[in-house]
Design an enzyme around this catalytic site. Structure first.
Site, PDB file in Angstrom:
ATOM      1  N   LYS A 158      95.762 -37.512  18.854  1.00 29.89           N
ATOM      2  CA  LYS A 158      95.860 -36.068  18.607  1.00 29.89           C
ATOM      3  C   LYS A 158      96.966 -35.460  19.468  1.00 29.89           C
ATOM      4  CE  LYS A 158      92.734 -32.085  18.683  1.00 29.89           C
ATOM      5  NZ  LYS A 158      91.332 -31.694  18.880  1.00 29.89           N
ATOM      6  N   GLU A 209      96.927 -44.874  27.271  1.00 34.83           N
ATOM      7  CA  GLU A 209      96.555 -46.163  26.667  1.00 34.83           C
ATOM      8  C   GLU A 209      97.247 -46.337  25.312  1.00 34.83           C
ATOM      9  OE1 GLU A 209      94.650 -43.852  27.988  1.00 34.83           O
ATOM     10  OE2 GLU A 209      92.686 -44.604  28.617  1.00 34.83           O
ATOM     11  N   GLY A 258      88.223 -34.855  18.647  1.00 31.07           N
ATOM     12  CA  GLY A 258      88.474 -36.295  18.503  1.00 31.07           C
ATOM     13  C   GLY A 258      87.257 -37.062  18.017  1.00 31.07           C
ATOM     14  N   ARG A 259      86.117 -36.821  18.658  1.00 32.26           N
ATOM     15  CA  ARG A 259      84.936 -37.621  18.312  1.00 32.26           C
ATOM     16  C   ARG A 259      84.321 -37.241  16.976  1.00 32.26           C
ATOM     17  NH1 ARG A 259      84.578 -34.667  22.749  1.00 32.26           N
ATOM     18  NH2 ARG A 259      83.118 -32.929  22.909  1.00 32.26           N
ATOM     19  N   GLU A 266      79.780 -37.417  25.244  1.00 32.40           N
ATOM     20  CA  GLU A 266      80.990 -36.641  25.510  1.00 32.40           C
ATOM     21  C   GLU A 266      80.768 -35.172  25.114  1.00 32.40           C
ATOM     22  OE1 GLU A 266      85.212 -38.466  25.498  1.00 32.40           O
ATOM     23  OE2 GLU A 266      85.198 -37.266  23.692  1.00 32.40           O
ATOM     24  N   HIS A 309      66.299 -59.794  21.984  1.00 30.77           N
ATOM     25  CA  HIS A 309      66.387 -60.992  22.837  1.00 30.77           C
ATOM     26  C   HIS A 309      67.162 -60.687  24.115  1.00 30.77           C
ATOM     27  CE1 HIS A 309      64.585 -63.421  19.692  1.00 30.77           C
ATOM     28  NE2 HIS A 309      65.244 -62.624  18.865  1.00 30.77           N
ATOM     29  N   LYS A 346      91.506 -39.198  34.211  1.00 31.41           N
ATOM     30  CA  LYS A 346      92.860 -39.464  33.687  1.00 31.41           C
ATOM     31  C   LYS A 346      93.904 -39.085  34.727  1.00 31.41           C
ATOM     32  CE  LYS A 346      92.164 -38.464  28.755  1.00 31.41           C
ATOM     33  NZ  LYS A 346      92.485 -37.528  27.685  1.00 31.41           N
TER      34      LYS A 346
HETATM   35  O1  F6P Z   1      88.057 -39.663  25.565  1.00 29.33           O
HETATM   36  C1  F6P Z   1      88.721 -38.494  25.872  1.00 29.33           C
HETATM   37  C2  F6P Z   1      89.636 -38.062  24.803  1.00 29.33           C
HETATM   38  O2  F6P Z   1      90.269 -36.932  25.264  1.00 29.33           O
HETATM   39  C3  F6P Z   1      88.907 -37.838  23.466  1.00 29.33           C
HETATM   40  O3  F6P Z   1      88.413 -36.572  23.350  1.00 29.33           O
HETATM   41  C4  F6P Z   1      89.952 -38.200  22.473  1.00 29.33           C
HETATM   42  O4  F6P Z   1      89.382 -38.531  21.246  1.00 29.33           O
HETATM   43  C5  F6P Z   1      90.601 -39.377  23.137  1.00 29.33           C
HETATM   44  O5  F6P Z   1      90.626 -39.055  24.518  1.00 29.33           O
HETATM   45  C6  F6P Z   1      91.986 -39.715  22.638  1.00 29.33           C
HETATM   46  O6  F6P Z   1      92.850 -38.631  22.693  1.00 29.33           O
HETATM   47  P1  F6P Z   1      94.118 -38.560  21.786  1.00 29.33           P
HETATM   48  O7  F6P Z   1      93.671 -38.572  20.348  1.00 29.33           O
HETATM   49  O8  F6P Z   1      94.823 -37.301  22.153  1.00 29.33           O
HETATM   50  O9  F6P Z   1      94.962 -39.771  22.084  1.00 29.33           O
END
Ligand code: F6P
Length: 547
Positions: free
Chosen positions: A204, A210, A265-266, A351, A382, A510
C-alpha cells in the site's frame, strides 16, 4: 465509559455465577438448547450452544449491542463515514464487494466508480496473463507469478490461494514471499525461469522495508538473467496507493493497480491486493469470492442482532474474554485448505483490536481481545490439545469445518468431521473420576491400581466453543467465512470502544529496526543511545557476521 453502562454492569453481575455453571447441566436441563443457540444461514451453520450462556446473558449482551449503538455504527462504516478516527479515514472494504450499484461517497467522490474501473483493469490483466497473451520480455508466456508483500498485503491472498487450491489450474503457479530473510526469496526463485516469471509487488505504501528489499533483489535477478534493463516493464506489476513510488521503481503506469487509503491492509484481499488470487484461480472465481463476502455483508446489515452471525461471535468473544476472563482463543479449522486461516485471523483480530486505550485515547480498564492462535485441528490434536483439555487455563475455541470435500476419498471426510464434532463434545463434557471408576470396573481393572492414575485422566470439561460448518469450501463460502470474521472484529471493536482500523503498535518496532539496521550495516557508528543489551546483540552480530 463502557463500564458505566447498565447492560455492562448487569453482565458483570451475571458473570460471577456463570463462571461456575456446568455446560453439561445446561444441556440436560434444556432439550432445545442447541436449537436455541444456533443459527442456520443459506451456506453456513453456527452452533454457539457450547458457551457458558443462557437467555438472560444473551439478552444482556444484546442490550449492550443496542446501548453502544452497534447498528448505527455499522451503517456508518458501510456508508463511508470517517470511522477510522485516528487516521481520519473511511473504512470501506465492504464497498469493494458491493455489486448493488449504489453510490458510496468519500470526500464527495463515488468510490464505486473507481472500484469498478479497477476491477475491470484487473480482469483484463488476469485474462491476458492466463490466456498467454501477456508475454515476458523474451516473448515467452508467464508460467509463475511471485507475489511480494507482507502483512495485510500478503497473508489474505496467500490464505485464499491455499484454501482454494482445487480451483487453481496448474498452468500458472503462484508463489508468495513475505519474509525479508533472503533464503525465502532465493528458495522460491531457484527453480523458476526468469523469462516466464511475473512479480506482483503488493505494498500500500510502497515503502515497507521487507517488501521493497525483496522487490529490488527480484529486479536485480531479472535484469541480470535476462540482460535487459527494461525487464521490469514486462515482468513486474505493482499494487499500491502510491503510484509515484511504483513509477520510480520502474513499473509502468499502466501496470500499477490502485488500492485506496480507505482499505485497511488486513481487510484488503478484496481489492487489487487480491490480484494473485485472481491470477491463480481465474477472475470468475475471484468474483465468486466477492459475492460470498457480499452475502455476508447483507446479512450483517439486515439481520436482527439476535440472529446476526458476526454480532453473535463478537458478543460471545466479549463475554468469554472481558467478563469470564478467558485470555486466549483458539481458531481450529478442520479443513486442510484453511491451514492459514488461524494465522490470518490472528492478524485480523489482534492488529485491529489488540489495544489498551479506547477510541478517545483514554486507558481501558477491562480485558479487550484474547490472544488468537491455532492451526489445523487434526494437527493441533497431536500437539497442543492436551493443554486445551487439561491445562490450567480455559481457552475457548472456534471449530471450523466443511461438510463435503472437493476431493472425495472414501472415509477421509467422515474421520475428519468426526474429530471436529467429538473434540468440542469432549471439551465440554470432560470426564470425572466416578465415570472413570465405573469404566475401569466394567473392564475388570484393579480399582486400587486405577486410583493412582485416575487424577491424571480426569478432564474438567466445561470448556466453551463455537462450531462453524460450511456445506463445502468454495470461493463463495470462503468469501462469506472471511467476511463473517471481519464483521465480528468490527463489532468487537465497537463493543470494546476501540478504534479497530489503525495499527500504531506496529510502527515503533519498524522505526527501531531501521535504527538498529544502520548500526549493523555501519559498524563504528555511535551506538551510545542503545541500551547495553542491544549493544551486546549488535556486537555479537558484528563478530560472527562473516563466519
Ligand atoms: O503489519 C503492519 C502493516 O502496516 C500492515 O498494516 C500492512 O498490511 C503491512 O504492514 C504492509 O504494509 P504495506 O502494504 O504498506 O507494505
Amino acid at each position: 465509559m463502557r463500564t458505566q453502562l447498565d447492560s455492562w454492569r448487569r453482565l458483570k453481575d451475571l458473570a460471577e455465577p456463570a463462571k461456575h455453571w456446568s455446560l453439561q447441566k445446561l444441556f440436560s436441563q434444556d432439550a432445545e438448547r442447541a436449537a436455541r443457540f444456533s443459527l442456520e444461514l443459506p451456506d453456513m451453520y453456527l452452533d454457539y450452544s457450547k458457551n457458558l450462556i443462557d437467555e438472560e446473558v444473551m439478552g444482556s449482551l444484546f442490550d449492550l449491542a443496542e446501548e453502544v449503538g452497534l447498528v448505527d455504527k455499522t451503517r456508518a462504516m458501510f456508508s463511508g463515514e470517517m470511522i477510522n478516527t485516528t487516521e481520519n479515514r473511511a473504512v470501506l472494504h465492504t464497498a469493494l464487494r458491493d455489486s448493488s450499484g449504489s453510490a458510496v461517497q468519500v470526500n464527495g467522490e463515488n468510490v464505486q466508480t473507481k472500484i469498478a474501473a479497477e476491477l475491470a483493469k484487473m480482469q483484463n490483466f488476469v485474462e491476458l496473463v492466463r490466456d498467454g497473451e501477456w508475454r515476458g520480455s523474451t516473448r515467452k508466456k508467464i508460467r509463475d507469478v511471485v507475489s511480494l508483500g507482507v502483512g495485510g498485503s500478503n497473508l489474505g491472498p496467500k490464505m485464499v490461494s491455499q484454501a482454494l487450491k482445487p480451483y487453481a489450474d496448474s498452468e500458472l503457479r503462484v508463489h508468495y514471499v513475505s519474509n525479508v530473510d533472503g533464503n525465502s526469496l532465493a528458495e522460491t526463485l531457484r527453480p523458476l525461469n526468469p523469462q516466464t516469471v511475473l512479480f506482483v509487488v503488493s505494498s500500500k505504501t510502497f515503502t515497507t522495508t521487507e517488501t521493497m528489499t525483496n522487490a529490488r533483489t527480484a529486479l536485480n535477478w531479472l535484469e541480470s538473467a535476462l540482460f535487459d534493463k527494461k525487464a521490469v516493464e514486462k515482468h513486474v506489476v505493482a499494487v499500491t496507493s502510491d503510484f509515484a513510488k511504483a513509477r520510480e521503481f520502474g513499473v509502468l503506469e499502466e501496470n500499477i493497480f490502485e488500492m485506496w487509503d480507505w482499505v485497511g491492509g488486513r481487510f484488503s484481499l478484496w481489492s487489487a491486493i487480491g490480484l494473485p488470487i485472481a491470477l491463480e484461480l481465474g477472475f470468475d472465481n475471484f468474483e465468486k469470492l466477492l459475492r460470498g463476502a457480499e452475502n455476508m455483508d447483507k446479512h450483517f446489515l439486515s439481520a436482527p442482532i439476535n440472529e446476526n452471525a458476526p454480532v453473535l461471535l463478537a458478543l460471545l468473544s466479549l463475554w468469554n474474554t472481558t467478563f469470564l476472563n478467558f485470555r486466549a482463543q483458539a481458531i481450529l479449522p478442520y479443513d486442510q485448505g484453511l491451514h492459514l486461516f488461524s494465522a490470518y485471523m490472528q492478524q485480523a483480530e489482534m492488529e485491529s483490536n489488540g489495544k489498551s486505550v479506547n477510541i478517545h485515547g483514554e486507558p481501558i480498564d477491562y480485558q479487550t481481545v484474547p490472544l488468537i492462535w491455532g492451526q489445523t485441528g487434526i494437527d493441533g490434536q497431536h500437539a497442543f490439545y492436551q493443554y486445551l483439555h487439561q491445562g490450567m487455563n480455559v481457552v475457548p475455541a472456534d471449530f471450523i469445518g466443511s461438510v463435503s470435500s472437493e476431493i472425495t476419498i472414501e472415509h477421509h471426510q467422515d474421520i475428519l468431521l468426526a474429530n471436529l464434532i467429538a473434540q468440542s463434545q469432549a471439551l465440554m463434557n470432560g470426564v470425572d473420576a466416578n465415570s472413570l471408576r465405573r469404566t475401569a470396573l466394567s473392564a475388570g481393572c484393579n480399582l486400587q491400581e486405577m486410583e493412582q492414575i485416575i487424577p491424571h485422566k480426569v478432564h474438567q470439561g466445561n470448556r466453551p466453543s463455537n462450531t462453524i460448518l460450511l456445506p463445502r469450501l468454495d470461493p463463495n463460502t470462503l468469501g462469506a467465512l472471511i467476511a463473517l470474521y471481519e464483521h465480528k472484529i468490527f463489532a468487537q471493536g465497537v463493543l470494546l470502544d476501540i478504534c479497530s482500523f489503525d495499527q500504531w503498535g506496529v510502527e515503533l518496532g519498524k522505526k527501531q529496526a531501521n535504527e538498529v539496521q544502520q548500526a549493523l550495516t555501519k559498524p563504528g557508528r555511535d551506538e551510545g543511545e542503545f541500551d547495553s543489551s542491544t549493544r551486546g546483540l549488535i556486537a555479537y552480530c558484528h563478530k560472527h557476521r562473516s563466519l
